[in-house]
Motif scaffolding. Structure first.
Motif, PDB file in Angstrom:
ATOM      1  N   ASP A  21       0.838  -1.211   0.000  1.00  0.00           N
ATOM      2  CA  ASP A  21       0.000   0.000   0.000  1.00  0.00           C
ATOM      3  C   ASP A  21       0.871   1.258   0.000  1.00  0.00           C
ATOM      4  O   ASP A  21       0.589   2.221  -0.711  1.00  0.00           O
ATOM      5  N   LEU A  22       1.944   1.246   0.819  1.00  0.00           N
ATOM      6  CA  LEU A  22       2.857   2.390   0.851  1.00  0.00           C
ATOM      7  C   LEU A  22       3.532   2.574  -0.499  1.00  0.00           C
ATOM      8  O   LEU A  22       3.596   3.689  -1.026  1.00  0.00           O
ATOM      9  N   GLU A  23       3.997   1.480  -1.087  1.00  0.00           N
ATOM     10  CA  GLU A  23       4.727   1.587  -2.349  1.00  0.00           C
ATOM     11  C   GLU A  23       3.841   2.094  -3.477  1.00  0.00           C
ATOM     12  O   GLU A  23       4.295   2.791  -4.383  1.00  0.00           O
ATOM     13  N   ARG A  24       2.544   1.738  -3.425  1.00  0.00           N
ATOM     14  CA  ARG A  24       1.616   2.247  -4.436  1.00  0.00           C
ATOM     15  C   ARG A  24       1.542   3.771  -4.378  1.00  0.00           C
ATOM     16  O   ARG A  24       1.540   4.451  -5.402  1.00  0.00           O
ATOM     17  N   ARG A  25       1.499   4.302  -3.149  1.00  0.00           N
ATOM     18  CA  ARG A  25       1.445   5.759  -3.000  1.00  0.00           C
ATOM     19  C   ARG A  25       2.749   6.413  -3.454  1.00  0.00           C
ATOM     20  O   ARG A  25       2.748   7.485  -4.060  1.00  0.00           O
ATOM     21  N   LEU A  26       3.875   5.763  -3.150  1.00  0.00           N
ATOM     22  CA  LEU A  26       5.172   6.337  -3.529  1.00  0.00           C
ATOM     23  C   LEU A  26       5.338   6.393  -5.043  1.00  0.00           C
ATOM     24  O   LEU A  26       5.922   7.337  -5.579  1.00  0.00           O
ATOM     25  N   SER A  27       4.841   5.368  -5.746  1.00  0.00           N
ATOM     26  CA  SER A  27       5.012   5.317  -7.205  1.00  0.00           C
ATOM     27  C   SER A  27       4.250   6.430  -7.909  1.00  0.00           C
ATOM     28  O   SER A  27       4.500   6.711  -9.077  1.00  0.00           O
ATOM     29  N   GLU A  28       3.323   7.093  -7.183  1.00  0.00           N
ATOM     30  CA  GLU A  28       2.568   8.195  -7.790  1.00  0.00           C
ATOM     31  C   GLU A  28       3.419   9.446  -7.975  1.00  0.00           C
ATOM     32  O   GLU A  28       3.116  10.287  -8.814  1.00  0.00           O
ATOM     33  N   TYR A  29       4.495   9.588  -7.163  1.00  0.00           N
ATOM     34  CA  TYR A  29       5.264  10.832  -7.279  1.00  0.00           C
ATOM     35  C   TYR A  29       6.775  10.649  -7.200  1.00  0.00           C
ATOM     36  O   TYR A  29       7.534  11.601  -7.438  1.00  0.00           O
ATOM     37  N   LEU A  30       7.281   9.445  -6.866  1.00  0.00           N
ATOM     38  CA  LEU A  30       8.725   9.203  -6.830  1.00  0.00           C
ATOM     39  C   LEU A  30       9.169   8.413  -8.053  1.00  0.00           C
ATOM     40  O   LEU A  30       8.393   7.639  -8.627  1.00  0.00           O
ATOM     41  N   SER A  31      10.434   8.587  -8.430  1.00  0.00           N
ATOM     42  CA  SER A  31      10.991   7.810  -9.543  1.00  0.00           C
ATOM     43  C   SER A  31      11.188   6.354  -9.102  1.00  0.00           C
ATOM     44  O   SER A  31      11.200   6.040  -7.910  1.00  0.00           O
ATOM     45  N   ALA A  32      11.367   5.461 -10.084  1.00  0.00           N
ATOM     46  CA  ALA A  32      11.546   4.036  -9.785  1.00  0.00           C
ATOM     47  C   ALA A  32      12.783   3.811  -8.920  1.00  0.00           C
ATOM     48  O   ALA A  32      12.771   2.973  -8.010  1.00  0.00           O
TER      49      ALA A  32
END
Length: 720
Positions: A21-32
């Motif tokens: 769930d956290l990683e889904r949110r991070l992928s919205e605005y952080l690079s891979a």
């Protein structure tokens, strides 16, 4: 050093659901790449916390991941998120700091250091440990403001899961949250986090009150909800008719804000709730003022309830227009108007800085203000006597209400409510405060203790000879002013102690037929080293404070090469006296048993920690003190003596109406102040009064007694 894996190195399906769930949110605005670094932090953290569980029974790693989730909502950078996931690893696991710095770089390691609680230092009390931990956190904040964001997110998740704690722990943590962390969130402009911290703290500290207020909010009458809807429609229609693109939000008060208002303003629940609140969010600053005109055209504004926080932002960077309208349903209507950027900064404060990649002026300004505030705290903590004193100063500095003042040059200064001229002087500069004597407020001369109101122009008048006095502490409310005054007074006390200690050691050495100049420097340095004094001034101050006996120090310093037998320090009245002026701060006090005044024959008695206590030679306690000649200090009055001195008088008068007023008038006419008065005895014809008055010297006392004896109602007067 282990290389950082790519985002695809670990299959996402093998990760627990709470981290996905956290990683889904991070992928919205952080690079891979950055998402991969946060995942690596999770892998290291999960491995380090393996086998540890929270009180709720969940794996411990769920807590740091939840903290990172709160920061992800603020769209913080990957370094902050990695540090959040690892923030308890240094304290609670064997994970070495080198692994963190090696994997993620020194900035992440420093962030983790900043939020790590103190665990290796032992303190006298839990209060001192919490205060020292807070001081350490502020030191880390000075280097990187992201430390406080992690700390606030950590506290917020702990408050969300506080039910698993024991009742006494819940209350302690809740009180600390309401007194320290929620005000810090407000001071940094993070209103969304502040409100949630306050409500969780309220629920844990006062569960019954929280339930009552929450149920009353939930059961608002249908009539109120309908009125709110109608107002929203009318306001929106008026703004649209003026061609303003806007968002209109009805503001709902939180349980804590309602409870605080009821308690602080002594209002009932219905009085607090009888206010409609709306927030208008527009595109440009100019639209805020156009919108203000529109709502004033719809309903009449309440006089003196308009505030322009756009032209003059709050200390935390908050900007908005505030107005109160006469509503159509007999209730006030509060309206706030702001831009989208102002709204974001009002909710997220300094965290908004990381959301604006281009570095907007408003978000940068909020961050600069936060840096200035932290730097100011660090200046005050250097002068604070202890961690607890520093923490109390910070609490004083976290007032939510401010007054806005102008310098003669037009610069704006923000100070807490109830701030005085002296607070303003120290806000300008510490040297200005230390030498302030008066001020012109709106061109009128006022004393330093005068309280200030928003909009006033203040000009400080200084004099080179002016200096802070102990009474100044009663005139100030800001921590900067308080710590600066205390620091100055402590420095003066130390200087006075050094001077008096020097004279006392000189007299003790003279009794041994030597002097300080004749003591070999090597011997003196060796003595300082053996007694763990960094410099001679510290030894002299300790002598004046009674922590070292001058006779004993003199014997050690003169022991080598001196055949003169040691003499008691007091040496009787034949010894040369040390002359005092009465202004020796912190190292000289006057005994309450005999109240010596200038002109009396006196002696000094060295008391550990208090310095020299001055007694009259005819004091009933002197015979007892003579049994300790090493503590007896031969002293006398200098030619120039300053100040007023308390003296006790026993006065016998006729017992009839108006007598007390006659005696008080006679004392006042003698240019003496009355400190206190009480009846000792009283019968049908006579009364015995105990007066404590202030005089400058024996001649002044004689003038007071002479004037009293002229009263026909007086039968006798004597000094105690």
């Amino acid at each position: 050093m282990t290389s950082t894996p790519s985002a695809a190195a670990v299959p996402g399906s093998t990760l627990p659901a709470y981290y996905r769930d956290l990683e889904r949110r991070l992928s919205e605005y952080l690079s891979a790449d950055h998402v991969a670094k946060v995942r690596r932090a999770f892998e290291i953290g999960a491995d380090a916390h393996e086998g540890q569980a929270r009180r709720s029974g969940e794996p411990y790693i769920t807590h740091p991941v939840a903290v990172a989730g709160i920061l992800a909502e603020l769209r913080m950078d990957w370094e902050t998120l990695a540090a959040a996931i690892l923030h308890d690893a240094l304290e609670d696991t064997p994970l070495p700091r080198e692994v963190i710095s090696g994997e993620f770089g020194e900035p992440v390691a420093e962030l983790v250091d900043g939020v790590t609680k103190l665990d290796k230092v032992r303190f006298r009390s839990r209060q001192e440990a919490a205060a020292e931990s807070f001081r350490k956190m502020l030191l880390a904040m000075a280097l990187d403001l992201r430390v406080i964001l992690i700390k606030l997110a950590d506290r917020l998740h702990n408050m969300r899961t506080l039910d698993a704690m024991r009742p006494e722990s819940r209350r302690r943590i809740a009180r600390e949250t309401l007194e320290i962390y929620a005000p810090i969130a407000q001071r940094l402009g993070m209103n969304k986090i502040k409100s949630e911290l306050q409500d969780h703290g309220f629920r844990s500290l006062h569960p019954w009150r929280y339930e009552v207020v929450s149920k009353r909010i939930a059961s608002q009458p249908v009539v109120r909800r309908e009125s709110m809807t109608k107002l929203e429609v009318q306001l929106s229609h008026k703004l649209a008719s003026e061609g303003l693109k806007h968002r209109l939000i009805g503001r709902v008060k939180s349980p804590w804000s309602i409870y605080s208002k009821m308690r602080n303003e002594h209002k009932s629940f219905d009085q607090v709730m009888d206010v409609f609140g709306f927030r208008v969010v527009v595109e440009k600053v100019s639209d805020c003022y156009l919108g203000l005109g529109a709502v004033h055209g719809l309903y009449k504004p309440v006089d003196a309830r308009f505030r322009d926080f756009i032209a003059i932002p709050k200390l935390n960077g908050y900007q908005s227009l505030h107005t109160v309208l006469f509503g159509p349903y007999g209730s006030p209507v509060e309206v706030q108007l702001r831009t989208e950027e102002m709204d974001l900064i009002a909710e997220r404060g300094i965290a908004a800085h990381w959301m604006y990649k281009s570095g907007s002026s408003a978000s940068s300004s909020a961050q600069n203000r936060a840096h200035d505030w932290v730097r100011g705290l660090l200046e005050s903590q250097q002068d604070a006597g202890s961690s607890i004193e520093f923490l109390e100063n910070v609490k004083v500095d976290l007032f939510p209400d401010e007054v806005y003042l102008f310098t003669p040059q037009g610069d704006i200064l923000s100070l807490p409510r109830n701030a005085t001229v002296l607070d303003f002087a120290y806000a300008v500069h510490t040297d200005v405060g230390n030498h302030a004597v008066a001020a012109r407020v709106d061109k009128k001369l006022v004393p330093l203790r005068s309280q200030l109101s928003s909009g006033q122009t203040v000009e400080i008048i200084t004099a080179p000879s002016a200096a802070p006095g102990p009474q100044w502490l009663e005139y100030v409310v800001t921590s900067k002013a308080r710590t600066a005054i205390r620091h100055h007074l402590k420095r003066l006390e130390h200087e006075d102690a050094v001077k008096l200690g020097h004279r006392m050691l000189d007299r003790a050495l003279e009794a041994l037929d030597t002097s300080l100049d004749r003591v070999p420097s090597a011997r003196f340095e060796r003595y300082l080293g053996e007694q763990r004094y960094r410099r001679m001034e510290d030894l002299l101050a300790d002598i004046a404070l009674g922590n070292r006996m001058p006779a004993q120090v003199a014997q050690v310093l003169s022991a080598e090469g001196s055949a003169t037998p040691a003499q008691p320090y007091g040496g009787g009245m034949a010894s040369e006296q040390i002359l005092i002026t009465g202004t020796e701060r912190g190292v000289l006090s006057f005994a309450g048993c005999c109240h010596p005044i200038p002109g009396d024959d006196i002696m000094g008695y060295l008391t550990t920690g208090k310095g020299v206590v001055v007694h009259r030679l005819e004091c009933r306690n002197v015979s007892e003190y003579r049994k300790s000649p090493d503590r007896w200090v031969p002293i006398g009055w200098d030619r120039q003596v300053e100040g007023d001195y308390k003296v006790a008088l026993i006065i016998e008068v006729e017992n009839r109406p108006g007598v007390l007023a006659q005696v008080a008038a006679a004392v006042a006419e003698s240019d003496s102040n009355i400190d206190s008065v009480e009846y000792r005895e009283r019968d049908v014809s006579m009364a015995v009064l105990h007066f404590m008055i202030e005089v400058r010297h024996r001649k002044h006392l004689a003038d007071v007694i002479r004037r009293l004896r002229r009263l026909s109602v007086l039968h006798g007067v004597q000094r105690l």
